[in-house]
Each structure stands twice: as C-alpha cells, then as structure tokens.
Design a protein around this motif. Sequence first.
Motif, PDB file in Angstrom:
ATOM      1  N   HIS A   1      -3.183   3.717  -8.176  1.00 18.80           N
ATOM      2  CA  HIS A   1      -4.311   3.577  -7.428  1.00 18.80           C
ATOM      3  C   HIS A   1      -4.321   2.127  -6.561  1.00 18.80           C
ATOM      4  CE1 HIS A   1      -8.657   3.126  -6.550  1.00 18.80           C
ATOM      5  NE2 HIS A   1      -8.653   4.365  -6.785  1.00 18.80           N
ATOM      6  N   LEU A   2      -4.673   2.320  -5.388  1.00 16.12           N
ATOM      7  CA  LEU A   2      -4.601   1.278  -4.367  1.00 16.12           C
ATOM      8  C   LEU A   2      -5.142   0.112  -5.187  1.00 16.12           C
ATOM      9  CD1 LEU A   2      -4.089   0.210  -1.666  1.00 16.12           C
ATOM     10  CD2 LEU A   2      -6.332   0.942  -0.803  1.00 16.12           C
ATOM     11  N   ASP A   3      -6.228  -0.073  -6.014  1.00 18.96           N
ATOM     12  CA  ASP A   3      -6.760  -1.053  -6.572  1.00 18.96           C
ATOM     13  C   ASP A   3      -5.806  -1.704  -7.533  1.00 18.96           C
ATOM     14  OD1 ASP A   3      -9.085  -0.179  -5.682  1.00 18.96           O
ATOM     15  OD2 ASP A   3     -10.135   0.309  -7.777  1.00 18.96           O
ATOM     16  N   GLY A   4      -4.491  -1.171  -7.811  1.00 20.56           N
ATOM     17  CA  GLY A   4      -3.552  -1.850  -8.373  1.00 20.56           C
ATOM     18  C   GLY A   4      -2.161  -2.563  -7.529  1.00 20.56           C
ATOM     19  N   PHE A   5      -2.521  -2.440  -6.049  1.00 20.14           N
ATOM     20  CA  PHE A   5      -1.610  -2.743  -5.266  1.00 20.14           C
ATOM     21  C   PHE A   5      -1.032  -4.444  -5.158  1.00 20.14           C
ATOM     22  CE2 PHE A   5      -4.275  -4.597  -2.253  1.00 20.14           C
ATOM     23  CZ  PHE A   5      -3.581  -4.799  -0.879  1.00 20.14           C
ATOM     24  N   GLN A   6      -2.084  -5.093  -5.604  1.00 24.48           N
ATOM     25  CA  GLN A   6      -2.075  -6.444  -5.553  1.00 24.48           C
ATOM     26  C   GLN A   6      -0.718  -7.037  -6.665  1.00 24.48           C
ATOM     27  OE1 GLN A   6      -2.536  -8.266  -3.020  1.00 24.48           O
ATOM     28  NE2 GLN A   6      -4.690  -8.079  -2.561  1.00 24.48           N
ATOM     29  N   ARG A   7      -0.530  -6.185  -7.716  1.00 27.19           N
ATOM     30  CA  ARG A   7       0.361  -6.282  -8.711  1.00 27.19           C
ATOM     31  C   ARG A   7       1.846  -6.211  -8.085  1.00 27.19           C
ATOM     32  NH1 ARG A   7      -2.137  -2.991 -13.788  1.00 27.19           N
ATOM     33  NH2 ARG A   7      -4.235  -3.637 -13.380  1.00 27.19           N
ATOM     34  N   ILE A   8       2.162  -5.581  -6.916  1.00 25.61           N
ATOM     35  CA  ILE A   8       3.532  -5.324  -6.438  1.00 25.61           C
ATOM     36  C   ILE A   8       3.769  -6.620  -5.714  1.00 25.61           C
ATOM     37  CG2 ILE A   8       4.738  -3.915  -4.867  1.00 25.61           C
ATOM     38  CD1 ILE A   8       2.820  -1.546  -5.546  1.00 25.61           C
ATOM     39  N   MET A   9       4.871  -7.191  -5.624  1.00 21.96           N
ATOM     40  CA  MET A   9       5.629  -8.323  -4.920  1.00 21.96           C
ATOM     41  C   MET A   9       6.281  -7.956  -3.702  1.00 21.96           C
ATOM     42  SD  MET A   9       3.870 -10.880  -6.527  1.00 21.96           S
ATOM     43  CE  MET A   9       4.656 -12.228  -5.469  1.00 21.96           C
ATOM     44  N   VAL A  10       6.072  -8.470  -2.674  1.00 24.19           N
ATOM     45  CA  VAL A  10       6.836  -8.124  -1.563  1.00 24.19           C
ATOM     46  C   VAL A  10       6.984  -9.395  -0.633  1.00 24.19           C
ATOM     47  CG1 VAL A  10       6.840  -6.657   0.596  1.00 24.19           C
ATOM     48  CG2 VAL A  10       6.012  -5.925  -1.265  1.00 24.19           C
ATOM     49  N   GLU A  11       8.177  -9.941  -0.883  1.00 27.81           N
ATOM     50  CA  GLU A  11       8.508 -11.447  -0.283  1.00 27.81           C
ATOM     51  C   GLU A  11       9.081 -11.135   1.216  1.00 27.81           C
ATOM     52  OE1 GLU A  11      10.568 -14.198  -2.762  1.00 27.81           O
ATOM     53  OE2 GLU A  11      10.451 -12.573  -4.161  1.00 27.81           O
TER      54      GLU A  11
ATOM     55  N   ALA B   1       0.915  -1.305  -0.005  1.00 24.22           N
ATOM     56  CA  ALA B   1      -0.108   0.019   0.099  1.00 24.22           C
ATOM     57  C   ALA B   1       1.077   1.432  -0.124  1.00 24.22           C
ATOM     58  CB  ALA B   1      -1.028  -0.080   1.403  1.00 24.22           C
ATOM     59  N   VAL B   2       1.845   1.125   0.885  1.00 27.11           N
ATOM     60  CA  VAL B   2       2.859   2.080   0.635  1.00 27.11           C
ATOM     61  C   VAL B   2       3.647   2.543  -0.575  1.00 27.11           C
ATOM     62  CG1 VAL B   2       5.057   3.248   1.783  1.00 27.11           C
ATOM     63  CG2 VAL B   2       3.196   2.307   3.318  1.00 27.11           C
ATOM     64  N   LEU B   3       4.049   1.500  -1.257  1.00 21.76           N
ATOM     65  CA  LEU B   3       4.758   1.650  -2.457  1.00 21.76           C
ATOM     66  C   LEU B   3       3.654   2.056  -3.662  1.00 21.76           C
ATOM     67  CD1 LEU B   3       6.745  -1.710  -2.467  1.00 21.76           C
ATOM     68  CD2 LEU B   3       7.715   0.687  -2.413  1.00 21.76           C
ATOM     69  N   ALA B   4       2.313   1.688  -3.706  1.00 21.22           N
ATOM     70  CA  ALA B   4       1.566   2.075  -4.381  1.00 21.22           C
ATOM     71  C   ALA B   4       1.338   3.730  -4.382  1.00 21.22           C
ATOM     72  CB  ALA B   4      -0.034   1.322  -4.352  1.00 21.22           C
ATOM     73  N   ASP B   5       1.264   4.105  -3.206  1.00 19.10           N
ATOM     74  CA  ASP B   5       1.090   5.618  -2.968  1.00 19.10           C
ATOM     75  C   ASP B   5       2.325   6.225  -3.620  1.00 19.10           C
ATOM     76  OD1 ASP B   5       0.076   8.052  -1.427  1.00 19.10           O
ATOM     77  OD2 ASP B   5       2.500   7.815  -0.586  1.00 19.10           O
ATOM     78  N   ALA B   6       3.563   5.553  -3.123  1.00 22.75           N
ATOM     79  CA  ALA B   6       4.684   6.318  -3.711  1.00 22.75           C
ATOM     80  C   ALA B   6       4.983   6.266  -5.234  1.00 22.75           C
ATOM     81  CB  ALA B   6       5.954   5.555  -3.109  1.00 22.75           C
ATOM     82  N   LEU B   7       4.401   5.237  -5.865  1.00 19.80           N
ATOM     83  CA  LEU B   7       4.300   4.931  -7.204  1.00 19.80           C
ATOM     84  C   LEU B   7       3.215   5.794  -8.099  1.00 19.80           C
ATOM     85  CD1 LEU B   7       4.856   1.328  -7.214  1.00 19.80           C
ATOM     86  CD2 LEU B   7       6.576   3.007  -8.345  1.00 19.80           C
TER      87      LEU B   7
END
Length: 233
Positions: free
Chosen positions: A168-178, A159-165
């Motif tokens: 929209h929050l609706d796209g945050f699941q496209r970000i991978m964080v292991e 969620a933080v990365l979506a904001d920084a990028l």
Amino acid sequence: MTVILLRHGLSTSNTGGTLAGRSPGVELTDRGGEQARGVAARLANLPITRIVTSPMLRCQRTVSPLAADLELEPVVDDRLAEVDYGEWTGRKIKDLLAEPLWQVVQRHASAAVFPGGEGLAQVQARAVSAIREHDRALAELHDGDRLWVVCTHGDVIKAVLADALGIHLDGFQRIMVEPASLSVVRYTRTAPFVTRMNDTGSDLSGLAPSPAPESGASGPVPGGEIGAGRKDG
C-alpha cells in the motif's frame, strides 16, 4: 522489459535542507555532478535502449553524462516530474516537521494532499502509468528483453516501487532511495519483480539481458525458477 529507476544526484536543495519540489533552476552540487558521472560509468556497458527523464533540471543534469556516452537523446516526460508540493515548495524541511500534514505524509500517504499542490496518490498514479506506458511501447518495438532508464525523484521512485512490490502507498516511506541510487524493476506479463533497491555501488553486469535461446532448445528458463520472475544471469 527492465527499467532502472535512477534518482537524481545530490542537489543544492538537498544540501540546503529545503523541499525543492518544482522550483526552477535547482542544480546539482559538485558532489551531485560526480555522482552523475559515476552512474554513467556504471551503466555505460549495458545495452540501454531508452532514457526517460523528469523535466526538472537536476534530473536532466544527472542523465546528461550517460546520454552522451550512449549517444541517446533523453525523452522528457512531465508525468515523472517531482511532486507538486504547492505551498510547501521551497520551505525548510525543519519547519515543515511541525505541520500536522507532515505526520499524514509519513503514516497515511494515500490521504496526503499538499496545500495548493497534488496528492501522493495522484503522484503514484501518474508515475506508474508513465512507466508502464513506456515499458509497453518498448516491448512492442523489440523482441526479447530490453533495459531502459528513468531518472526522477525520491518520492516518485518510492511510489513506483511500492506499486511494484504490491504494498500500500501508506508504506512507501519505509523504502529508502538515496541521491544517485538505482532501483530495478522487471515488468512481465503477469507481474513486476523488484530486483534491486537503493543500489549505490554494486556491479550491474548481471542486468544485461541473457541471449535468446535457440529455436528448439530445451532446459530451464535462464536465471529463473517457475513463478519467480527472476533474472539473475
């Protein structure tokens, strides 16, 4: 200021396939402990000014080796806690796949509110607010760039990365964080710039702040182009 977003190491809930949420006592696995020590080794030579952590045990265990090496006392911030999944807390993820809300979480996260818990939009608001507040406080205390670390959870970091990028929050699941991965955001007066995401093994020496230029020195800004906000050196 530059923040290193650290996800906690592999936990017993990760290996058990459950949604830990805010369940108490969720520990790191043996592998998670190894990851925590590995993160400490990767970051030990960087000039880190502050460590901030979620109150969840798995995050505090993850930053413990790093804090000991750097002789820093971690700051616990409740705003960086795991998502309050409400009635979903502790349930098997394989069972949640059949819930109608699961697809909302995946496709329309900004509308997702967990039964008896909080919404993902709330999570983003509280986490971004916390990180920007700590970042401003460090900027007021120090001249020049500083590095600091936040240890928190996968959905919170996404969620933080979506904001920084600026997505929209609706796209945050496209970000991978292991587990035990590092993502890096440099906050400036005009905009945040994401310099790393889901990093689990690269050399981090380039994150060290460049020395401040001497008064009257001329030439380009080190490590960047006009408008790029980059810091490569």
